[in-house]
Structure formats: C-alpha cells, structure tokens
Motif scaffolding. Structure first.
Motif, short mmCIF file in Angstrom:
data_model
loop_
_atom_site.label_atom_id
_atom_site.label_comp_id
_atom_site.label_asym_id
_atom_site.label_seq_id
_atom_site.Cartn_x
_atom_site.Cartn_y
_atom_site.Cartn_z
N LEU A 100 0.85 -1.20 0.00
CA LEU A 100 0.00 0.00 0.00
C LEU A 100 0.88 1.25 0.00
O LEU A 100 0.66 2.19 -0.77
N VAL A 101 1.91 1.23 0.84
CA VAL A 101 2.82 2.37 0.94
C VAL A 101 3.57 2.55 -0.39
O VAL A 101 3.68 3.66 -0.92
N GLU A 102 4.06 1.44 -0.94
CA GLU A 102 4.83 1.52 -2.19
C GLU A 102 3.98 2.07 -3.33
O GLU A 102 4.42 2.90 -4.12
N GLU A 103 2.73 1.62 -3.40
CA GLU A 103 1.83 2.07 -4.47
C GLU A 103 1.51 3.56 -4.28
O GLU A 103 1.51 4.33 -5.24
N ALA A 104 1.24 3.94 -3.04
CA ALA A 104 0.94 5.35 -2.76
C ALA A 104 2.14 6.23 -3.09
O ALA A 104 1.99 7.33 -3.63
N MET A 105 3.34 5.73 -2.79
CA MET A 105 4.57 6.51 -3.05
C MET A 105 4.73 6.88 -4.52
O MET A 105 5.26 7.94 -4.85
N ILE A 106 4.27 5.98 -5.39
CA ILE A 106 4.40 6.23 -6.83
C ILE A 106 3.61 7.50 -7.22
O ILE A 106 4.00 8.23 -8.12
N HIS A 107 2.53 7.73 -6.49
CA HIS A 107 1.64 8.85 -6.83
C HIS A 107 1.82 10.06 -5.91
O HIS A 107 1.11 11.05 -6.04
N GLY A 122 0.53 3.97 13.17
CA GLY A 122 1.04 5.09 12.36
C GLY A 122 2.03 4.63 11.31
O GLY A 122 2.67 5.46 10.64
N CYS A 123 2.15 3.32 11.11
CA CYS A 123 3.21 2.81 10.22
C CYS A 123 3.07 3.30 8.79
O CYS A 123 4.08 3.62 8.14
N ILE A 124 1.84 3.40 8.28
CA ILE A 124 1.66 3.82 6.89
C ILE A 124 2.04 5.30 6.75
O ILE A 124 2.85 5.68 5.89
N LEU A 125 1.45 6.12 7.60
CA LEU A 125 1.66 7.56 7.49
C LEU A 125 3.12 7.95 7.75
O LEU A 125 3.71 8.74 6.98
N CYS A 126 3.70 7.40 8.80
CA CYS A 126 5.10 7.76 9.12
C CYS A 126 6.03 7.32 8.00
O CYS A 126 7.00 8.03 7.69
N MET A 179 -4.27 13.02 -0.90
CA MET A 179 -4.24 11.57 -0.86
C MET A 179 -4.84 11.07 0.45
O MET A 179 -4.54 11.62 1.50
N ILE A 180 -5.69 10.05 0.34
CA ILE A 180 -6.17 9.37 1.55
C ILE A 180 -5.73 7.92 1.45
O ILE A 180 -5.89 7.28 0.40
N VAL A 181 -5.12 7.42 2.52
CA VAL A 181 -4.68 6.02 2.55
C VAL A 181 -5.36 5.35 3.74
O VAL A 181 -5.62 6.01 4.75
N SER A 182 -5.65 4.06 3.60
CA SER A 182 -6.23 3.37 4.74
C SER A 182 -6.08 1.86 4.65
O SER A 182 -6.25 1.28 3.59
N ASN A 183 -5.73 1.29 5.79
CA ASN A 183 -5.79 -0.16 5.95
C ASN A 183 -6.79 -0.38 7.09
O ASN A 183 -6.41 -0.56 8.23
N PRO A 184 -8.08 -0.32 6.77
CA PRO A 184 -9.08 -0.36 7.84
C PRO A 184 -9.31 -1.80 8.31
O PRO A 184 -8.82 -2.73 7.67
N PRO A 185 -10.04 -1.99 9.40
CA PRO A 185 -10.39 -3.36 9.81
C PRO A 185 -11.27 -3.96 8.70
O PRO A 185 -12.23 -3.31 8.29
N TYR A 186 -10.91 -5.14 8.21
CA TYR A 186 -11.68 -5.67 7.08
C TYR A 186 -12.00 -7.16 7.16
O TYR A 186 -12.38 -7.77 6.16
N ILE A 187 -11.85 -7.74 8.33
CA ILE A 187 -12.15 -9.16 8.44
C ILE A 187 -13.62 -9.33 8.86
O ILE A 187 -14.09 -8.61 9.74
N ARG A 188 -14.30 -10.22 8.17
CA ARG A 188 -15.71 -10.47 8.52
C ARG A 188 -15.78 -10.99 9.94
O ARG A 188 -14.97 -11.83 10.33
N SER A 189 -16.77 -10.52 10.70
CA SER A 189 -16.86 -10.90 12.12
C SER A 189 -16.88 -12.42 12.29
O SER A 189 -16.24 -12.94 13.21
N ASP A 190 -17.56 -13.13 11.38
CA ASP A 190 -17.65 -14.59 11.58
C ASP A 190 -16.36 -15.32 11.23
O ASP A 190 -16.22 -16.50 11.54
N LEU A 235 -7.40 7.90 -3.53
CA LEU A 235 -7.69 7.06 -2.37
C LEU A 235 -7.02 5.70 -2.56
O LEU A 235 -7.18 5.07 -3.61
N PHE A 236 -6.26 5.27 -1.55
CA PHE A 236 -5.58 3.96 -1.58
C PHE A 236 -6.07 3.12 -0.40
O PHE A 236 -5.97 3.57 0.75
N LEU A 237 -6.57 1.93 -0.71
CA LEU A 237 -7.09 1.06 0.35
C LEU A 237 -6.44 -0.31 0.32
O LEU A 237 -6.29 -0.90 -0.76
N GLU A 238 -6.07 -0.80 1.50
CA GLU A 238 -5.69 -2.21 1.56
C GLU A 238 -6.97 -3.02 1.70
O GLU A 238 -7.91 -2.58 2.37
N ILE A 239 -7.00 -4.19 1.08
CA ILE A 239 -8.20 -5.04 1.13
C ILE A 239 -7.82 -6.49 1.42
O ILE A 239 -6.66 -6.88 1.27
#
Ligand code: GLN
Length: 276
Positions: A100-107, A122-126, A179-190, A235-239
């Motif tokens: 995600l960071v590498e892809e965002a860096m290109i732009h 803070g790993c992505i932003l820093c 630019m907005i970047v995010s690695n949000p919580p994305y695991i299904r609860s079940d 917008l860059f999202l990890e999925i």
C-alpha cells in the motif's frame, strides 16, 4: 549455556507449543535478548550467554509458547525498513501493507497533504512522510491508546508535519487532502474466530473487525473521502484477498476514476486505488 544450546531449547519448546515459525522465532528472541544479530549467532554458536541472558531468554520463550505475538515481546516491528513500536493496542504492521505504501509513493509528490484513516501504529503515514519531502500528514483513529503509540513512533522517527486525531472516522477531520490512505479493519466478524490465536486473542479486535460482510469501513471511508479529497485526489485502500471486486465497485459507484486492483506477492488482490 551457549547460543546454540539456547536456540535448540527455544526451538524445541516452540515445536511442542505448535508455534508456526519455531526456528525463526527462537532465533529472533535470542538475538533480542542477547542484543546480537543473525550473523554473530551463526558464526559463534559456542559463545556463552550470561545467566541473566539465559533467564530472560527462558522467560521470552515461555511467553511466546503461550502464543503471545513475538512483536509484543520485543515491542517492535520493522516496516518499510523502519522500526516501529508496537503493543497490544495496535495492529502489528504487516508486510502486505508495505505494498500500500509503495503504491501510494508512486503517486505522492512533494508538499502533498495525506490523510491516513485508521492509522493504528502510524506505520503507513510515518513511512510515507519519511520517504517524501515536505508532505504533511494527518492520522485518524478511534483508539486513543493506538494514537499514543502512533505519536511515539512519529517522535522516534522524527517525522515532521504530522498530526494525530482521535475520532470516529472523519468525525474530527478538517481540511482537504491530495491523498487518503487506509488499511481499515476488514475481516468479517464470523471469520475472526478462525484466525490464529496470536491474532484473535492478542491483537485489538477493533483493528480486525470489518463487521458483518467485512466491508463496513470501506463504505464509510469511500463515501467520506469524497468530501475530503481535493479534485484529482487519490484514495488507496488495503483489502482482503476476496474484496477486490466489491471495493472497486464501491469506489466506482462513488465517482472514482481509473480504479485499479493490485495483487500482493502471493498473487492475491491486496490494494485498490483510484482518483476522484
Ligand atoms: N493502519 C494500521 C496498519 O496498517 C492499522 C490498521 C488497522 O488497525 N486495521 O497497520
């Protein structure tokens, strides 16, 4: 006790405890306890460890054998070649997220304003700020405890022009971003109960849980980004591996152009990005 005997002791304990990477973890903990590196361990297997070091090693091995994550014992994780503090209040930075960071860096260009939604450690932003010039960053997270770690990381890395904001997603965010970047919580609860003990019992549940269909945060972040991105902003999202189609559709429905899905090194969909 020498390096070799310690290592074999740790490895054996981890095999018994069914730790996934028994050999690697036994070695890393020995390096950590003795303040040494891989080369020294291999070059000097007969070097004696002190009683105090041995005692600490046994202690660390006992913790890890209970499936406490290695990084919670050492207190750090390397990410993008930088060392980040971690504890139980933040998700341990993952190698997949480097993409995600590498892809965002290109732009990313000098002087841009970046928002990292659900910043955690803070790993992505820093990392983005560390490897760019004159950019300005805002990291938002619901968790005060996570933000305390993010702040510590920014200080350790001497990250300039960074602000951390507590709030529910965009709640306290102001201004507009390139630019907005995010690695949000994305695991299904079940799915969470099926994860490794290290993750499901030791990492923050709120950093994992993407609610019923895993897409809860993508909906909120994608629609919210429309208000906070400048025209032409990205917008860059990890999925998760099976969310490429759903998340790219959500981005297109919300007016994003040139939406791309990128695969990680294992060949799984991992990043979605697009331009507003
Ligand atoms: N952004 C942080 C990371 O990528 C935290 C992610 C999260 O809490 N889901 O490590």
């Amino acid at each position: 006790m020498n390096y070799r005997e310690c290592y074999l002791y740790g490895k054996e304990k981890f095999i018994q405890a069914e730790i996934a990477e028994a050999e690697l973890d036994a070695r890393l903990l020995l390096e950590y306890v003795c303040g040494t590196d891989r080369t020294t361990l291999f070059a000097h297997p007969d070097r004696e460890v002190s009683d105090a070091e041995y005692e600490r090693y046994v202690n660390c091995i006992a913790k890890r054998a209970q499936h406490i994550p290695l990084q919670h014992i050492t207190g750090v994780q390397e990410f993008m070649g930088l060392e980040f503090y971690v504890n139980k209040d933040v998700l341990v930075p993952r190698q997949d997220t480097e993409l995600l960071v590498e892809e965002a860096m290109i732009h990313l260009h000098d002087g841009m304003r970046i928002l990292d939604m659900c910043t955690g450690s803070g790993c992505i932003l820093c990392s983005l700020l560390h490897y760019s010039n004159h950019c300005e960053g805002v990291g938002a997270d619901l968790s005060e405890k996570a933000l305390a770690i993010a702040q510590k990381n920014a200080e350790k890395l001497q990250t300039e022009k960074v602000t951390f904001l507590q709030g529910d997603l965009f709640e306290n965010v102001t201004g507009s971003f390139d630019m907005i970047v995010s690695n949000p919580p994305y695991i299904r609860s079940d799915v969470i109960p099926t994860l490794m003990v290290e993750v499901k019992e030791h990492e923050p549940y709120m950093a994992l849980d993407g609610k019923e269909d895993g897409l809860y945060f993508y909906r909120k972040i994608i629609s919210g980004s429309r208000e906070y991105l400048k025209k032409g902003g990205m917008l860059f999202l990890e999925i998760g591996y099976d969310q490429g189609e759903a998340v790219s559709s959500l981005m297109k429905e919300n007016g994003f152009r040139d939406v791309c899905v990128k695969k990680d090194y294992s060949g799984f969909d991992r990043i979605v990005y697009g331009e507003l």
